[in-house]
Motif scaffolding. Structure first.
Motif, PDB file in Angstrom:
ATOM      1  N   VAL A   1      -1.903  -4.498  -1.411  1.00 21.87           N
ATOM      2  CA  VAL A   1      -3.079  -4.292  -2.261  1.00 21.87           C
ATOM      3  C   VAL A   1      -3.236  -5.484  -3.203  1.00 21.87           C
ATOM      4  O   VAL A   1      -2.255  -5.966  -3.786  1.00 21.87           O
ATOM      5  CB  VAL A   1      -2.932  -2.999  -3.101  1.00 21.87           C
TER       6      VAL A   1
ATOM      7  N   LEU B   1       0.827  -1.208   0.000  1.00 24.36           N
ATOM      8  CA  LEU B   1       0.000   0.000   0.000  1.00 24.36           C
ATOM      9  C   LEU B   1       0.865   1.263   0.000  1.00 24.36           C
ATOM     10  O   LEU B   1       0.555   2.237  -0.687  1.00 24.36           O
ATOM     11  CB  LEU B   1      -0.933  -0.022   1.226  1.00 24.36           C
TER      12      LEU B   1
ATOM     13  N   ARG C   1      -4.355   6.163  -5.956  1.00 20.79           N
ATOM     14  CA  ARG C   1      -4.843   6.029  -4.576  1.00 20.79           C
ATOM     15  C   ARG C   1      -5.529   7.343  -4.228  1.00 20.79           C
ATOM     16  O   ARG C   1      -4.878   8.379  -4.077  1.00 20.79           O
ATOM     17  CB  ARG C   1      -3.666   5.749  -3.645  1.00 20.79           C
TER      18      ARG C   1
ATOM     19  N   THR D   1     -10.489  -3.648  -5.790  1.00 19.89           N
ATOM     20  CA  THR D   1      -9.283  -3.710  -4.951  1.00 19.89           C
ATOM     21  C   THR D   1      -9.648  -4.110  -3.520  1.00 19.89           C
ATOM     22  O   THR D   1     -10.789  -3.915  -3.081  1.00 19.89           O
ATOM     23  CB  THR D   1      -8.568  -2.341  -4.890  1.00 19.89           C
TER      24      THR D   1
ATOM     25  N   ILE E   1      -0.912   8.918  -2.031  1.00 20.10           N
ATOM     26  CA  ILE E   1      -2.262   9.452  -2.246  1.00 20.10           C
ATOM     27  C   ILE E   1      -2.209  10.584  -3.276  1.00 20.10           C
ATOM     28  O   ILE E   1      -1.396  11.495  -3.185  1.00 20.10           O
ATOM     29  CB  ILE E   1      -2.865   9.947  -0.909  1.00 20.10           C
TER      30      ILE E   1
ATOM     31  N   PHE F   1       1.945   3.349  -3.131  1.00 15.51           N
ATOM     32  CA  PHE F   1       0.992   4.154  -3.898  1.00 15.51           C
ATOM     33  C   PHE F   1       0.663   5.436  -3.116  1.00 15.51           C
ATOM     34  O   PHE F   1      -0.222   5.432  -2.258  1.00 15.51           O
ATOM     35  CB  PHE F   1      -0.276   3.340  -4.187  1.00 15.51           C
TER      36      PHE F   1
ATOM     37  N   LEU G   1      -8.474   2.860  -3.669  1.00 17.42           N
ATOM     38  CA  LEU G   1      -7.586   2.887  -4.849  1.00 17.42           C
ATOM     39  C   LEU G   1      -8.409   2.616  -6.101  1.00 17.42           C
ATOM     40  O   LEU G   1      -9.317   1.783  -6.087  1.00 17.42           O
ATOM     41  CB  LEU G   1      -6.495   1.819  -4.739  1.00 17.42           C
TER      42      LEU G   1
ATOM     43  N   ASP H   1      -7.524   4.444   1.969  1.00 21.20           N
ATOM     44  CA  ASP H   1      -7.855   3.047   1.655  1.00 21.20           C
ATOM     45  C   ASP H   1      -8.731   2.880   0.410  1.00 21.20           C
ATOM     46  O   ASP H   1      -9.343   1.835   0.215  1.00 21.20           O
ATOM     47  CB  ASP H   1      -8.527   2.373   2.863  1.00 21.20           C
TER      48      ASP H   1
END
Ligand code: FES
Length: 293
Positions: A282, A193, A215, A275, A198, A196, A221, A219
């Motif tokens: 992920v 995670l 992203r 996802t 934001i 990636f 994506l 949480d």
């Protein structure tokens, strides 16, 4: 001996057309003229809402009516039906040509070269059918038949060139459909995670399939196939705005949530992935409807 044969004369001629620069000066002004049409009109001509290009469907009317007229002309006696069919074909040829022109303006150079020859053949065929109708209306039926048979041969050559464009050069094909078959069902690892950030689009691969990952929040994506369905453009290099990504090559816009092609020239939605996050990693999978392929 197996493998010693090269391309046949037709394919060799097509290859020469693809590589010939003779008509290239025509391309920029013609493409610019097409781009003066409003985007909504061009989308309608592409068939953006249909899920596939509109042009192949639109050419069925002229082709069908003109072939039918040729068959009726073989029967003895004087009939008006072939004249009506030729007139209907002529009327339907204009919107079909416009939709082809809209598609042509978003192709690669070798495709455009074949496309110009395709358009020239079909334009010549339209002129022949117009001459045929004119002769028929003046009572010169044999002359009219001669022109329409010449038109049928010419439009068939145009059709063969269109087939080369569609099937050999993949103009109009959906370039992202194979993603679904390549990936298969089930959850697949995408990455950690924290790889990636934001708000910043990132490219990654899932079983060798390149994907675009955005992203949106901690949480949430969004994951789409990276190769644009129109001509394979790199969506990761596109602009992201209003919940969509805009392809840098010809401007197709895809909704990040479900891949819907909001604007063309792409006529098919872009594959997207569901996802989930498991222990900080992920995973992605195809949506339910895509698993059957
Ligand atoms: S490659 Fe043409 S719009 Fe993406």
């Amino acid at each position: 001996m197996a493998g010693s044969r090269g391309p046949g004369p037709v394919l060799a001629a097509m290859d020469r057309v693809e590589g010939s620069r003779r008509a290239d000066p025509l391309i920029p002004p013609l493409r610019d003229a097409v781009h003066t049409m409003p985007a909504g009109v061009r989308d309608a001509l592409h068939g953006t809402r249909l899920g596939h290009p509109a042009h192949p469907a639109m050419v069925q009317i002229p082709m069908g009516t003109w072939l039918s007229a040729a068959l009726l002309d073989l029967l003895p006696g004087r009939r008006r039906a072939p004249d009506v069919l030729i007139a209907v074909g002529l009327a339907a040829a204009a919107p079909a040509a416009l939709s082809g022109l809209a598609d042509w303006a978003e192709l690669r150079k070798p495709q455009m070269r074949v496309g110009l020859l395709h358009a020239a053949s079909n334009t010549a065929a339209v002129a022949m059918y117009a001459a045929s109708l004119s002769a028929r209306l003046r009572g010169r039926r044999m002359v009219g038949r001669g022109w329409s048979y010449a038109g049928l041969v010419t439009v068939s050559v145009g059709g063969a060139l269109g087939g080369h464009l569609a099937y050999r050069q993949a103009a109009g094909a959906n370039h992202s459909d194979q993603v679904v078959a390549a990936l298969g069902p089930g959850w697949h690892p995408l990455g950690a995670l924290h790889d990636f950030p934001i708000g910043a689009p990132v490219t990654a691969t899932v079983r060798d399939v390149p994907v675009l990952v955005l992203r949106e929040t901690a949480d949430v994506l969004r994951v789409l196939a990276e190769q644009c369905g129109h001509m394979g453009g790199p969506l990761a290099e596109g602009e992201i705005a209003d919940g969509c990504v805009r392809c840098p090559w010809h401007g197709s816009t895809f909704r990040l949530t479900d891949g819907w092609n909001v604007t063309g020239p792409a006529t098919a939605p872009q594959p997207t992935f569901e996802t989930r996050i498991v222990d900080g990693r992920v995973e992605v999978r195809l949506p339910a409807g895509e698993k059957e392929r």
